[in-house]
Design a protein around this motif. Structure first.
Motif, PDB file in Angstrom:
ATOM      1  N   ARG A  67      -0.492  -1.880  23.522  1.00 53.90           N
ATOM      2  CA  ARG A  67      -1.407  -1.400  22.475  1.00 53.90           C
ATOM      3  C   ARG A  67      -0.980  -0.013  21.984  1.00 53.90           C
ATOM      4  NH1 ARG A  67      -7.659  -2.717  21.869  1.00 53.90           N
ATOM      5  NH2 ARG A  67      -8.171  -1.186  20.296  1.00 53.90           N
TER       6      ARG A  67
ATOM      7  N   LYS B 207       0.777   4.057   8.387  1.00 50.45           N
ATOM      8  CA  LYS B 207      -0.451   4.484   7.684  1.00 50.45           C
ATOM      9  C   LYS B 207      -0.244   5.830   6.992  1.00 50.45           C
ATOM     10  CE  LYS B 207      -4.167   3.284  10.108  1.00 50.45           C
ATOM     11  NZ  LYS B 207      -5.402   3.384  10.895  1.00 50.45           N
TER      12      LYS B 207
ATOM     13  N   ASN C 180       1.620   1.603  13.819  1.00 48.72           N
ATOM     14  CA  ASN C 180       0.568   1.569  12.783  1.00 48.72           C
ATOM     15  C   ASN C 180       0.349   2.967  12.193  1.00 48.72           C
ATOM     16  OD1 ASN C 180       0.056  -1.143  13.003  1.00 48.72           O
ATOM     17  ND2 ASN C 180      -1.723  -0.923  14.324  1.00 48.72           N
TER      18      ASN C 180
ATOM     19  N   SER D 178     -11.906  -5.734  18.574  1.00 52.01           N
ATOM     20  CA  SER D 178     -13.237  -5.388  18.054  1.00 52.01           C
ATOM     21  C   SER D 178     -13.447  -6.104  16.716  1.00 52.01           C
ATOM     22  CB  SER D 178     -13.316  -3.874  17.847  1.00 52.01           C
ATOM     23  OG  SER D 178     -12.444  -3.506  16.786  1.00 52.01           O
TER      24      SER D 178
ATOM     25  N   ARG E   3       4.838  -5.099  15.939  1.00 50.67           N
ATOM     26  CA  ARG E   3       3.455  -5.462  16.284  1.00 50.67           C
ATOM     27  C   ARG E   3       3.335  -6.710  17.143  1.00 50.67           C
ATOM     28  NH1 ARG E   3       3.857  -3.261  11.163  1.00 50.67           N
ATOM     29  NH2 ARG E   3       2.449  -1.486  10.866  1.00 50.67           N
TER      30      ARG E   3
ATOM     31  N   ARG F 223      -6.886  -6.144  -0.065  1.00 46.04           N
ATOM     32  CA  ARG F 223      -8.204  -6.396   0.534  1.00 46.04           C
ATOM     33  C   ARG F 223      -9.328  -6.100  -0.453  1.00 46.04           C
ATOM     34  NH1 ARG F 223      -7.102  -2.813   5.858  1.00 46.04           N
ATOM     35  NH2 ARG F 223      -6.347  -1.433   4.225  1.00 46.04           N
TER      36      ARG F 223
ATOM     37  N   ARG G 299       0.864   5.497   3.416  1.00 46.34           N
ATOM     38  CA  ARG G 299       0.124   4.713   2.417  1.00 46.34           C
ATOM     39  C   ARG G 299      -0.335   5.565   1.254  1.00 46.34           C
ATOM     40  NH1 ARG G 299      -3.944   1.340   6.227  1.00 46.34           N
ATOM     41  NH2 ARG G 299      -2.344   0.365   7.494  1.00 46.34           N
TER      42      ARG G 299
ATOM     43  N   GLY H 131     -11.109  -4.774  14.299  1.00 47.63           N
ATOM     44  CA  GLY H 131      -9.748  -5.276  14.517  1.00 47.63           C
ATOM     45  C   GLY H 131      -9.570  -6.653  13.889  1.00 47.63           C
TER      46      GLY H 131
ATOM     47  N   GLY I 254      -1.174  -8.769   7.870  1.00 48.49           N
ATOM     48  CA  GLY I 254      -1.307  -7.826   8.976  1.00 48.49           C
ATOM     49  C   GLY I 254      -1.414  -8.648  10.239  1.00 48.49           C
ATOM     50  N   ASN I 255      -0.942  -8.070  11.350  1.00 50.75           N
ATOM     51  CA  ASN I 255      -0.984  -8.819  12.603  1.00 50.75           C
ATOM     52  C   ASN I 255      -0.747  -7.868  13.759  1.00 50.75           C
ATOM     53  OD1 ASN I 255      -1.140 -11.037  14.267  1.00 50.75           O
ATOM     54  ND2 ASN I 255       0.530 -12.154  13.293  1.00 50.75           N
TER      55      ASN I 255
ATOM     56  N   ARG J   1       0.815  -1.234   0.000  1.00 50.84           N
ATOM     57  CA  ARG J   1       0.000   0.000   0.000  1.00 50.84           C
ATOM     58  C   ARG J   1       0.838   1.269   0.000  1.00 50.84           C
ATOM     59  NH1 ARG J   1      -3.092  -1.803   5.223  1.00 50.84           N
ATOM     60  NH2 ARG J   1      -0.929  -2.435   5.531  1.00 50.84           N
TER      61      ARG J   1
HETATM   62  C1  HXC Z   1      -6.255  -4.270  19.472  1.00 49.90           C
HETATM   63  C2  HXC Z   1      -6.061  -3.146  17.477  1.00 49.90           C
HETATM   64  C3  HXC Z   1      -4.659  -3.053  17.631  1.00 49.90           C
HETATM   65  C4  HXC Z   1      -4.081  -3.606  18.810  1.00 49.90           C
HETATM   66  C5  HXC Z   1      -5.199  -2.116  15.734  1.00 49.90           C
HETATM   67  N1  HXC Z   1      -6.338  -2.551  16.304  1.00 49.90           N
HETATM   68  N2  HXC Z   1      -4.165  -2.416  16.537  1.00 49.90           N
HETATM   69  N3  HXC Z   1      -6.853  -3.747  18.372  1.00 49.90           N
HETATM   70  N4  HXC Z   1      -4.932  -4.189  19.695  1.00 49.90           N
HETATM   71  N5  HXC Z   1      -2.782  -3.564  19.027  1.00 49.90           N
HETATM   72  C6  HXC Z   1      -7.694  -2.361  15.803  1.00 49.90           C
HETATM   73  C7  HXC Z   1      -8.055  -0.887  15.797  1.00 49.90           C
HETATM   74  O1  HXC Z   1      -8.416  -0.454  17.094  1.00 49.90           O
HETATM   75  C8  HXC Z   1      -9.254  -0.833  14.856  1.00 49.90           C
HETATM   76  O2  HXC Z   1     -10.464  -1.238  15.444  1.00 49.90           O
HETATM   77  C9  HXC Z   1      -8.874  -1.922  13.846  1.00 49.90           C
HETATM   78  O3  HXC Z   1      -7.829  -2.739  14.439  1.00 49.90           O
HETATM   79  C10 HXC Z   1      -8.365  -1.364  12.548  1.00 49.90           C
HETATM   80  O4  HXC Z   1      -7.273  -0.503  12.825  1.00 49.90           O
HETATM   81  P1  HXC Z   1      -6.587   0.336  11.680  1.00 49.90           P
HETATM   82  O5  HXC Z   1      -5.379   0.993  12.250  1.00 49.90           O
HETATM   83  O6  HXC Z   1      -7.608   1.202  10.999  1.00 49.90           O
HETATM   84  O7  HXC Z   1      -6.180  -0.852  10.691  1.00 49.90           O
HETATM   85  P2  HXC Z   1      -5.602  -0.843   9.229  1.00 49.90           P
HETATM   86  O8  HXC Z   1      -5.233   0.540   8.806  1.00 49.90           O
HETATM   87  O9  HXC Z   1      -6.509  -1.621   8.388  1.00 49.90           O
HETATM   88  O10 HXC Z   1      -4.180  -1.637   9.438  1.00 49.90           O
HETATM   89  C11 HXC Z   1      -4.123  -3.027   9.548  1.00 49.90           C
HETATM   90  C12 HXC Z   1      -3.235  -3.482  10.716  1.00 49.90           C
HETATM   91  C13 HXC Z   1      -1.824  -2.822  10.650  1.00 49.90           C
HETATM   92  C14 HXC Z   1      -3.150  -5.006  10.639  1.00 49.90           C
HETATM   93  C15 HXC Z   1      -3.894  -3.063  12.025  1.00 49.90           C
HETATM   94  O11 HXC Z   1      -1.038  -3.321  11.716  1.00 49.90           O
HETATM   95  C16 HXC Z   1      -1.110  -3.107   9.362  1.00 49.90           C
HETATM   96  O12 HXC Z   1      -1.342  -2.438   8.345  1.00 49.90           O
HETATM   97  N6  HXC Z   1      -0.200  -4.096   9.364  1.00 49.90           N
HETATM   98  C17 HXC Z   1       0.571  -4.500   8.158  1.00 49.90           C
HETATM   99  C18 HXC Z   1       1.956  -4.977   8.527  1.00 49.90           C
HETATM  100  C19 HXC Z   1       1.993  -6.069   9.583  1.00 49.90           C
HETATM  101  O13 HXC Z   1       1.083  -6.216  10.397  1.00 49.90           O
HETATM  102  N7  HXC Z   1       3.107  -6.804   9.597  1.00 49.90           N
HETATM  103  C20 HXC Z   1       3.327  -7.893  10.557  1.00 49.90           C
HETATM  104  C21 HXC Z   1       3.183  -9.202   9.931  1.00 49.90           C
HETATM  105  S1  HXC Z   1       3.946 -10.428  10.947  1.00 49.90           S
HETATM  106  P3  HXC Z   1     -11.549  -0.179  16.073  1.00 49.90           P
HETATM  107  O14 HXC Z   1     -12.750  -1.020  16.372  1.00 49.90           O
HETATM  108  O15 HXC Z   1     -10.877   0.355  17.297  1.00 49.90           O
HETATM  109  O16 HXC Z   1     -11.777   0.870  15.028  1.00 49.90           O
HETATM  110  C22 HXC Z   1       3.005 -11.801  10.998  1.00 49.90           C
HETATM  111  C23 HXC Z   1       3.430 -13.060  11.692  1.00 49.90           C
HETATM  112  C24 HXC Z   1       4.718 -13.012  12.420  1.00 49.90           C
HETATM  113  O17 HXC Z   1       1.982 -11.857  10.460  1.00 49.90           O
HETATM  114  C25 HXC Z   1       4.983 -14.298  13.223  1.00 49.90           C
HETATM  115  C26 HXC Z   1       6.198 -14.129  14.097  1.00 49.90           C
HETATM  116  C27 HXC Z   1       6.629 -15.413  14.733  1.00 49.90           C
END
Ligand code: HXC
Ligand code: NAP
Length: 293
Positions: free
Chosen positions: A277, A288, A284, A106, A200, A68, A291, A109, A96-97, A41
């Motif tokens: 968190r 973001k 994040n 939620s 993360r 997505r 992007r 999430g 994502g994770n 992105r």
């Molecule tokens: C609880 C959370 C949270 C957290 C986000 N959310 N972080 N909830 N605890 N730590 C919730 C938010 O509150 C929100 O819900 C919802 O998730 C969406 O948040 P956004 O920030 O709008 O999400 P988005 O922009 O779509 O981003 C997706 C993402 C972000 C997954 C949250 O982290 C991302 O873009 N990640 C991409 C890169 C990544 O994750 N890499 C790691 C891969 S490693 P509400 O209801 O509050 O609105 C892996 C495995 C590794 O996969 C294994 C190691 C051994």
């Protein structure tokens, strides 16, 4: 380990190839002669990776695409097919994770993770598979999973559920599409430190920390070249009969202990989780802001 041109003639898309493990695999494929495409992105991140790999002589292009969105995936795959013909390989690497007690996640999430991993991986596989079938082309799909597909992923439940779904897609389509010459395999890596994952999943821990080594039977994290070699072996010609398999590369981590986050996170308090968190949120937000789609 491999002949320098072993992937000559291959055309491979690596999703999430601008960073981390995706960048490693994209770079290895380009070094070994493949034409490589990457998507993500953040256009600027893709541009940097494309430049770095091109400067080393690799053939690579980057597309800003949010996997997505199924229409966006189809548009990108159309552009790639028009750019030089059918892909020969797809790596479903984008993900994502974040760690969180499941009670605090939620529905949004859950969707933030499952829409990338579960739906996005299907959209890509379907977009390539239908074109391979229609064109009578062979194809190879590698999906990057995790070892918690086998024993569960406490504190990473949306990821564990989604990766398990992609695991069963791998096995199902290996059978359904085998007679077309389409192979599907998967890699389940143990810890290979990357910025994206560590921010993360182990916030506050440096990627070169050896804090977790004692939990791993081989006493170390994975080395990128080991993953690059496995991803090449699965993509190269010569093991066409190998399909429907998920191979762990984790130093026996999931066999020696759980390989997931249970023991390290089970005793944290709600206050600890608030801090975690917040740390994940700042990572994040920073990503973001960059992007482009
Ligand atoms: C609880 C959370 C949270 C957290 C986000 N959310 N972080 N909830 N605890 N730590 C919730 C938010 O509150 C929100 O819900 C919802 O998730 C969406 O948040 P956004 O920030 O709008 O999400 P988005 O922009 O779509 O981003 C997706 C993402 C972000 C997954 C949250 O982290 C991302 O873009 N990640 C991409 C890169 C990544 O994750 N890499 C790691 C891969 S490693 P509400 O209801 O509050 O609105 C892996 C495995 C590794 O996969 C294994 C190691 C051994
Ligand atoms: P990473 O660097 O954060 O990689 C994730 C990539 O996915 C990023 O390039 C990201 O780019 C891309 N991405 C996320 N959402 C996307 C979307 N909606 N559309 C397009 N691209 C998207 O983390 P990593 O550690 O390298 O992880 C790579 C893969 O390895 C993942 O499947 C992960 O589950 C798996 N894995 C990693 C480890 C490890 O130890 N590192 C262990 C087991 C499994 P944008 O943000 O720019 O979109």
């Amino acid at each position: 380990m491999f002949q320098k041109d072993i992937l000559k003639g291959k055309r491979i898309l690596v999703t999430g190839g601008g960073t981390g493990l995706g960048k490693e695999m994209a770079s290895e494929y380009a070094e070994l002669g493949a034409e490589v495409y990457i998507c993500g992105r953040r256009q600027a991140v893709l541009d940097d990776t494309v430049k770095e790999i091109s400067d080393q002589g690799g053939k690579i292009k980057g597309f800003a695409c949010d996997i997505r969105i199924s229409d966006a995936v189809n548009d990108m795959i159309d552009v790639i097919w028009k750019d030089g013909g059918a892909l020969t390989g797809l790596v479903n690497n984008a993900a994502g994770n974040f760690i969180s007690p499941t009670k605090d996640i939620s529905p949004k999430g859950f969707e933030a993770i499952s829409n990338i991993v579960f739906r996005g991986s299907f959209y890509l596989t379907h977009a390539c598979g239908t074109r391979w079938i229609e064109g009578g082309d062979k194809g190879s799909v590698i999906s990057i999973l995790t070892t918690w597909i086998w024993n569960g992923g406490p504190f990473t439940v949306p990821s564990a559920m989604s990766k398990a779904g992609v695991n069963i897609m791998t096995k199902s389509l290996a059978a359904e599409w085998g007679h077309y010459g389409i192979r599907l395999n998967a890699i389940a890596p143990g810890p290979f430190p990357t910025k994206g994952a560590w921010e993360r999943l182990s916030p506050g821990q440096d990627t070169d920390s050896n804090e977790n080594d004692s939990k791993i039977p081989m006493r170390r994290n994975g080395e990128m070249q080991e993953l690059r070699n496995l991803a090449t072996f699965l993509m190269a010609d010569g093991c066409d009969y190998l399909t429907g398999q998920t191979i762990a590369i984790d130093g026996a981590s999931h066999l020696g202990s759980s390989g997931n986050f249970y023991q390290s996170l089970d005793k944290l308090s709600d206050e600890d989780w608030d801090g975690i968190r917040n740390m994940i949120k700042s990572s994040n937000d920073a990503d973001k802001a960059k992007r482009s789609v």
